[in-house]
Enzyme design. Structure first.
Site, PDB file in Angstrom:
ATOM      1  N   PHE A 179     -46.021 -17.058 -18.646  1.00  0.00           N
ATOM      2  CA  PHE A 179     -46.990 -16.161 -18.062  1.00  0.00           C
ATOM      3  C   PHE A 179     -48.139 -16.238 -19.082  1.00  0.00           C
ATOM      4  O   PHE A 179     -48.355 -16.460 -20.294  1.00  0.00           O
ATOM      5  CB  PHE A 179     -46.695 -14.534 -18.171  1.00  0.00           C
ATOM      6  N   CYS A 180     -49.479 -16.045 -18.504  1.00  0.00           N
ATOM      7  CA  CYS A 180     -50.591 -15.878 -18.915  1.00  0.00           C
ATOM      8  C   CYS A 180     -51.810 -14.845 -18.207  1.00  0.00           C
ATOM      9  O   CYS A 180     -51.311 -14.266 -17.448  1.00  0.00           O
ATOM     10  CB  CYS A 180     -51.439 -17.316 -19.363  1.00  0.00           C
ATOM     11  N   THR A 181     -53.068 -14.781 -18.659  1.00  0.00           N
ATOM     12  CA  THR A 181     -53.694 -13.750 -18.124  1.00  0.00           C
ATOM     13  C   THR A 181     -53.814 -14.006 -16.486  1.00  0.00           C
ATOM     14  O   THR A 181     -53.794 -13.001 -16.054  1.00  0.00           O
ATOM     15  CB  THR A 181     -55.266 -13.916 -18.959  1.00  0.00           C
ATOM     16  N   GLY A 183     -52.949 -17.047 -14.866  1.00  0.00           N
ATOM     17  CA  GLY A 183     -51.964 -18.175 -14.214  1.00  0.00           C
ATOM     18  C   GLY A 183     -52.365 -19.508 -14.721  1.00  0.00           C
ATOM     19  O   GLY A 183     -51.636 -20.699 -14.631  1.00  0.00           O
ATOM     20  N   ILE A 208     -50.922 -12.106 -15.349  1.00  0.00           N
ATOM     21  CA  ILE A 208     -50.893 -10.686 -15.883  1.00  0.00           C
ATOM     22  C   ILE A 208     -51.620  -9.871 -15.073  1.00  0.00           C
ATOM     23  O   ILE A 208     -51.134  -8.795 -14.578  1.00  0.00           O
ATOM     24  CB  ILE A 208     -51.016 -10.426 -17.285  1.00  0.00           C
TER      25      ILE A 208
END
Length: 307
Positions: A179-181, A183, A208
């Site tokens: 996951f990241c901020t 995508g 996220i």
């Protein structure tokens, strides 16, 4: 032009082959200026990435153009709001990559991991066979993470390659979820891992931000807030602004507790940089802070208190 109401914020990206970039840059920048848009857009042969803000009608106009030129709505677009102007100016930049990994084998236009919708994310990460990885940098992970996630402890995204090489093994980590901020980094990271022998690679669609927007607080497995790359600094559940600020000295996100530390000096230092800050640099920051105060300018990253 100053906004009297909230600013509409659009975080966007799409991996798509683009050419004629200088002409594209000129058209996009002209439209942004005409519509009083602020923020940053990156254009590269592999696609478009950025976060912009402006009046609602202005955002509609620029998004219409971006969709015409890049098909951006076929990628990821997330809208939110900010109470104050979140960016100081507008930049449209040409880059080699829209997210820098420096790994040609990582090509999301050819292969990418399996997208997982926010509503299905909890079920995936509850699987004990899944290795959950945060692909963000350390200054982001300290603000918040998913329960049980591995922090790769990287300072830049390009270091993710070293993390995979040193800490990951496709023979041992059979299932990987990332996951990241928003995508975009997971698109590159999942493509990279697939190219290096990992077979089951998943990533959170929309990142996220989409999870915080769609998953109810009582069901959330997110701890803390989410760092964002604008004046808001961080957002929480339902994308509400969080009380974080940035240290002007080191650009590290500061919690309310950090702001109470003896090491915090507005516009100069914080607990994260005080031990490495030279007297010469501290003096330069103080002078800069005084000059900005005299000119009535706001220190970047520091929020003005509102009632």
């Amino acid at each position: 032009m100053e906004q009297e109401n909230t600013w509409k914020v659009a975080a966007l990206y799409r991996f798509v082959s683009l050419d004629g970039l200088p002409t594209l840059q000129a058209r996009v920048k002209s439209c942004c200026l005409e519509n009083h848009i602020c923020g940053t857009l990156l254009l590269a042969p592999e696609g478009i990435n950025g976060t912009i803000a402006g009046p609602e009608k202005g955002i509609e106009n620029i998004m219409s153009l971006l969709d015409k030129l890049t098909g951006v709505t076929q990628g990821e677009v997330k809208y939110s709001a900010a109470n104050e102007k979140p960016f100081r100016k507008m930049r449209v930049r040409l880059k080699k990559e829209i997210v820098t990994l420096k790994a040609p084998e990582a090509d999301p236009t050819k292969q990418v991991g399996t997208y997982i919708e926010p509503k299905d994310w909890n079920n995936l990460i509850n699987d004990p066979e899944v290795t959950l990885i945060d692909t963000r940098n350390t200054y982001e992970t300290v603000v918040g993470m998913f329960e049980g996630a591995i922090d790769p402890e990287i300072e830049t995204f390009t270091e993710f390659k070293d993390f995979v090489s040193d800490k990951m093994d496709p023979a041992k980590q059979k299932k990987v979820a990332m996951f990241c901020t928003g995508g975009i980094r997971c698109e590159k990271a999942s493509s990279y891992m697939l190219a290096h022998g990992f077979e089951e690679v998943y990533h959170l669609k929309g990142g996220i931000l989409k999870y915080l927007e769609e998953v109810p607080a009582q069901e959330s497995k997110w701890n803390g807030d989410c760092f964002v790359f604008d004046k808001r600094v961080a957002v929480g559940q339902d994308l509400e602004e969080s009380p974080y600020q940035l240290c002007y000295g080191c650009r590290f996100p500061l919690s309310p507790e950090d702001l109470q530390s003896p090491s915090y000096e507005k516009g100069v230092s914080c607990p994260h940089c005080i031990d490495t800050l030279s007297e010469e640099k501290a003096h330069a920051f103080r002078m800069r802070h005084q000059q900005m105060q005299q000119m009535g300018e706001e220190i970047p990253g520091e929020k003005v208190a509102t009632s």
